[in-house]
Design a protein around this motif. Structure first.
Motif, PDB file in Angstrom:
ATOM      1  N   VAL A 101       0.828  -1.203   0.000  1.00  0.00           N
ATOM      2  CA  VAL A 101       0.000   0.000   0.000  1.00  0.00           C
ATOM      3  C   VAL A 101       0.862   1.252   0.000  1.00  0.00           C
ATOM      4  O   VAL A 101       0.538   2.253  -0.656  1.00  0.00           O
ATOM      5  CB  VAL A 101      -0.963  -0.004   1.207  1.00  0.00           C
ATOM      6  CG1 VAL A 101      -1.779   1.287   1.266  1.00  0.00           C
ATOM      7  CG2 VAL A 101      -1.909  -1.209   1.131  1.00  0.00           C
ATOM      8  N   ALA A 102       1.987   1.203   0.695  1.00  0.00           N
ATOM      9  CA  ALA A 102       2.895   2.355   0.753  1.00  0.00           C
ATOM     10  C   ALA A 102       3.689   2.542  -0.537  1.00  0.00           C
ATOM     11  O   ALA A 102       4.394   3.545  -0.687  1.00  0.00           O
ATOM     12  CB  ALA A 102       3.857   2.197   1.924  1.00  0.00           C
ATOM     13  N   GLY A 103       3.601   1.596  -1.466  1.00  0.00           N
ATOM     14  CA  GLY A 103       4.342   1.706  -2.718  1.00  0.00           C
ATOM     15  C   GLY A 103       5.772   1.233  -2.621  1.00  0.00           C
ATOM     16  O   GLY A 103       6.568   1.458  -3.544  1.00  0.00           O
ATOM     17  N   GLU A 104       6.134   0.566  -1.522  1.00  0.00           N
ATOM     18  CA  GLU A 104       7.497   0.070  -1.345  1.00  0.00           C
ATOM     19  C   GLU A 104       7.697  -1.286  -2.007  1.00  0.00           C
ATOM     20  O   GLU A 104       8.830  -1.705  -2.231  1.00  0.00           O
ATOM     21  CB  GLU A 104       7.802  -0.018   0.149  1.00  0.00           C
ATOM     22  CG  GLU A 104       7.780   1.346   0.824  1.00  0.00           C
ATOM     23  CD  GLU A 104       7.467   1.271   2.309  1.00  0.00           C
ATOM     24  OE1 GLU A 104       7.316   2.338   2.930  1.00  0.00           O
ATOM     25  OE2 GLU A 104       7.353   0.146   2.850  1.00  0.00           O
ATOM     26  N   LEU A 105       6.614  -1.973  -2.308  1.00  0.00           N
ATOM     27  CA  LEU A 105       6.623  -3.199  -3.091  1.00  0.00           C
ATOM     28  C   LEU A 105       5.732  -3.006  -4.302  1.00  0.00           C
ATOM     29  O   LEU A 105       4.706  -2.327  -4.228  1.00  0.00           O
ATOM     30  CB  LEU A 105       6.083  -4.386  -2.278  1.00  0.00           C
ATOM     31  CG  LEU A 105       6.888  -4.902  -1.100  1.00  0.00           C
ATOM     32  CD1 LEU A 105       6.141  -6.061  -0.447  1.00  0.00           C
ATOM     33  CD2 LEU A 105       8.279  -5.352  -1.536  1.00  0.00           C
ATOM     34  N   ASP A 106       6.111  -3.615  -5.416  1.00  0.00           N
ATOM     35  CA  ASP A 106       5.277  -3.542  -6.617  1.00  0.00           C
ATOM     36  C   ASP A 106       5.530  -4.788  -7.458  1.00  0.00           C
ATOM     37  O   ASP A 106       6.486  -5.544  -7.198  1.00  0.00           O
ATOM     38  CB  ASP A 106       5.600  -2.291  -7.423  1.00  0.00           C
ATOM     39  CG  ASP A 106       4.426  -1.833  -8.280  1.00  0.00           C
ATOM     40  OD1 ASP A 106       3.438  -2.598  -8.408  1.00  0.00           O
ATOM     41  OD2 ASP A 106       4.484  -0.715  -8.823  1.00  0.00           O
ATOM     42  N   ILE A 107       4.693  -4.997  -8.433  1.00  0.00           N
ATOM     43  CA  ILE A 107       4.853  -6.098  -9.385  1.00  0.00           C
ATOM     44  C   ILE A 107       5.006  -5.515 -10.782  1.00  0.00           C
ATOM     45  O   ILE A 107       4.186  -4.689 -11.200  1.00  0.00           O
ATOM     46  CB  ILE A 107       3.641  -7.056  -9.363  1.00  0.00           C
ATOM     47  CG1 ILE A 107       3.529  -7.765  -8.015  1.00  0.00           C
ATOM     48  CG2 ILE A 107       3.723  -8.070 -10.500  1.00  0.00           C
ATOM     49  CD1 ILE A 107       4.609  -8.799  -7.764  1.00  0.00           C
ATOM     50  N   GLU A 108       6.024  -5.921 -11.479  1.00  0.00           N
ATOM     51  CA  GLU A 108       6.162  -5.614 -12.903  1.00  0.00           C
ATOM     52  C   GLU A 108       5.863  -6.880 -13.690  1.00  0.00           C
ATOM     53  O   GLU A 108       6.347  -7.962 -13.356  1.00  0.00           O
ATOM     54  CB  GLU A 108       7.569  -5.119 -13.227  1.00  0.00           C
ATOM     55  CG  GLU A 108       7.816  -3.693 -12.763  1.00  0.00           C
ATOM     56  CD  GLU A 108       9.154  -3.155 -13.254  1.00  0.00           C
ATOM     57  OE1 GLU A 108       9.838  -3.876 -14.025  1.00  0.00           O
ATOM     58  OE2 GLU A 108       9.527  -2.038 -12.858  1.00  0.00           O
ATOM     59  N   GLY A 109       5.060  -6.734 -14.732  1.00  0.00           N
ATOM     60  CA  GLY A 109       4.622  -7.896 -15.491  1.00  0.00           C
ATOM     61  C   GLY A 109       3.169  -8.196 -15.161  1.00  0.00           C
ATOM     62  O   GLY A 109       2.438  -7.350 -14.630  1.00  0.00           O
ATOM     63  N   ASP A 110       2.757  -9.400 -15.448  1.00  0.00           N
ATOM     64  CA  ASP A 110       1.363  -9.800 -15.278  1.00  0.00           C
ATOM     65  C   ASP A 110       1.063  -9.998 -13.790  1.00  0.00           C
ATOM     66  O   ASP A 110       1.575 -10.917 -13.154  1.00  0.00           O
ATOM     67  CB  ASP A 110       1.111 -11.097 -16.052  1.00  0.00           C
ATOM     68  CG  ASP A 110      -0.360 -11.481 -16.103  1.00  0.00           C
ATOM     69  OD1 ASP A 110      -1.071 -11.251 -15.105  1.00  0.00           O
ATOM     70  OD2 ASP A 110      -0.800 -12.008 -17.137  1.00  0.00           O
ATOM     71  N   LEU A 111       0.224  -9.118 -13.223  1.00  0.00           N
ATOM     72  CA  LEU A 111      -0.102  -9.194 -11.799  1.00  0.00           C
ATOM     73  C   LEU A 111      -0.792 -10.518 -11.470  1.00  0.00           C
ATOM     74  O   LEU A 111      -0.489 -11.143 -10.443  1.00  0.00           O
ATOM     75  CB  LEU A 111      -0.996  -8.021 -11.401  1.00  0.00           C
ATOM     76  CG  LEU A 111      -1.491  -7.994  -9.950  1.00  0.00           C
ATOM     77  CD1 LEU A 111      -0.316  -7.916  -8.974  1.00  0.00           C
ATOM     78  CD2 LEU A 111      -2.437  -6.815  -9.733  1.00  0.00           C
ATOM     79  N   TYR A 112      -1.720 -10.948 -12.322  1.00  0.00           N
ATOM     80  CA  TYR A 112      -2.416 -12.210 -12.064  1.00  0.00           C
ATOM     81  C   TYR A 112      -1.439 -13.381 -12.061  1.00  0.00           C
ATOM     82  O   TYR A 112      -1.522 -14.274 -11.204  1.00  0.00           O
ATOM     83  CB  TYR A 112      -3.487 -12.449 -13.136  1.00  0.00           C
ATOM     84  CG  TYR A 112      -4.608 -11.452 -13.128  1.00  0.00           C
ATOM     85  CD1 TYR A 112      -5.630 -11.522 -12.187  1.00  0.00           C
ATOM     86  CD2 TYR A 112      -4.658 -10.432 -14.073  1.00  0.00           C
ATOM     87  CE1 TYR A 112      -6.676 -10.609 -12.187  1.00  0.00           C
ATOM     88  CE2 TYR A 112      -5.696  -9.515 -14.085  1.00  0.00           C
ATOM     89  CZ  TYR A 112      -6.700  -9.611 -13.146  1.00  0.00           C
ATOM     90  OH  TYR A 112      -7.726  -8.703 -13.147  1.00  0.00           O
TER      91      TYR A 112
END
Length: 423
Positions: A65-76
């Motif tokens: 939620v804080a934006g410190e983790l993210d996913i690049e590519g297909d989230l599913y």
């Protein structure tokens, strides 16, 4: 010194006890893991501090939620790769391996404590669980986040429950099909009184009044929903036939009604209050009246006492929300006096609906973040994508239960072929 991503990848595999099926990119731009897999981006050491201070799902959720983790590519694809093995019971490392991973994580994270949880997290819960006051605060947390935000996610239909799909339908058409199916299952007739418990933005009440000639009362605990619904009703010229109230279902004084719809509301009731809910809606129906209860269900646990709510959803999405197995819901309705006459599972339909909502959100994510907050937009993206996968993999389901307050005569009023409403 070994690159941060290499160390993170190794300790994740050690902690999980399985090969990590995604790639990692760390704050030092290092990468490790399968080259063609989705990438977990760890933007800051703060994410690791959150996980250390609150191990498990809630620490991860705070970092996301804080934006410190993210996913690049297909989230599913990323969520499926991570959730699948864990759901199937893999990933049970020895205690020593977990301790070693924790020490390594501490070395990577640094000595500082994490910042406070993101402001989108529910805080300061007071009052008894599922009391009227606490339920109102929980509903406000979820729904009073901006009608413009929900317009972007839900589309013009403004229906926040599972659509009813067929080949070639748009989201709006599938939502209209669901609303009309509810009206037909309730056998609505001109002049009847319809109660919509948890009426949302008024879509069902509008359709039922316009297309079936009923007089509708819709109740919600969300002030923003009520204001939006009243505006739509006024624009449609139906203020003389639809009454939208900010009111708890336990305080409705003017039964009986000919029909009651409860669409996506009973998940907020809570297991301790479900008998009260069933008895209340039963008392609000006239003899011969119908209830359509549309509700998400979880799979039964081997030990129901061991069931725990999802930490991420409880903290950021549906505070105090509880899912129950469909069999328990049927039992409570029958205990209240209802005769349950039909149950239709539409699990796959909800997965399709959620994927459309995610697409709407992602179509202009910066705008969605402006309309609410960046953290809330991230909450909704993760929650809806993960929920779509849960429906697809039969981890949760959704059911429409048609129940009747059967009169003493025993005459139900249903056709002999109960699915005739589908024609």
């Amino acid at each position: 010194m070994t690159a941060a991503a290499v160390r993170l990848h190794a300790l994740a595999e050690s902690a999980l006890g399985i090969p990590l099926p995604i790639r990692i990119r760390a704050w030092d731009r290092s990468e490790a893991g399968p080259p063609d897999a989705p990438t977990l981006v760890v933007r800051h050491r703060r994410a690791l501090r959150r996980i250390l201070w609150r191990p498990g799902e809630l620490g991860l959720a705070r970092a996301w939620v804080a934006g410190e983790l993210d996913i690049e590519g297909d989230l599913y694809d990323a969520l499926d790769r991570l959730a699948g093995p864990l759901w199937e019971g893999q990933g049970r490392p020895a205690k020593g391996a977990r301790l070693a991973a924790s020490r390594e994580l501490l070395a990577l994270a640094g000595p500082l404590p994490p910042p406070p949880p993101p402001r989108e997290e529910v805080r300061h819960r007071t009052g008894f669980r599922h009391s009227v006051r606490r339920d109102k605060r929980a509903i406000s947390h979820h729904y009073d986040v901006g009608n413009d935000f929900y317009e972007q996610v839900l589309g013009p239909s403004m229906v926040y429950s599972c659509a009813y799909w067929d080949e070639g339908l748009t989201l709006e058409e599938a939502q209209r099909a669901k609303i009309d199916l509810v009206c037909r299952k309730l056998a609505l007739q001109p002049g009847q009184r319809l109660l919509d418990v948890g009426c949302g933005w008024g879509s069902l009440a509008l359709h039922a009044a316009r297309e079936y000639g009923v007089r509708a009362v819709g109740v919600t605990l969300s002030a923003e929903q009520a204001a939006y619904a009243r505006k739509r009703i006024a624009e449609a010229g139906l203020t003389d036939r639809i009454d939208i109230r900010i009111q708890d279902y336990r305080h409705i004084p003017d039964g009986p009604y000919d029909a009651i719809a409860s669409i996506g509301m009973a998940e907020h009731v809570g297991s301790a209050r479900y008998r009260e809910y069933a008895a209340t809606v039963y008392g609000l129906l006239r003899p011969g009246g119908r209830l359509l209860n549309h509700q998400i269900a979880r799979r039964p646990e081997v030990s129901e006492e061991a069931y725990e709510a999802d930490e991420f959803i409880d903290a950021y999405v549906f505070p105090d929300g509880e899912l129950a197995p469909v069999g328990r819901t049927v039992t409570h309705l029958e205990e209240a006096g209802f005769e349950v006459r039909d149950l239709e599972s539409i699990r796959e339909h909800y997965a399709m609906t959620l994927r459309r909502w995610v697409a709407n959100l992602e179509a202009d994510f910066p705008r969605a973040a402006r309309l609410s907050t960046p953290g809330r937009a991230r909450v909704w993206r993760l929650y809806m994508a993960a929920s779509a996968l849960s429906f697809e993999h039969n981890r949760i389901g959704v059911n429409q239960i048609l129940a009747i307050r059967t009169p003493d005569s025993g005459i139900s009023g249903l056709p002999l072929r109960t699915r005739d409403w589908r024609s």
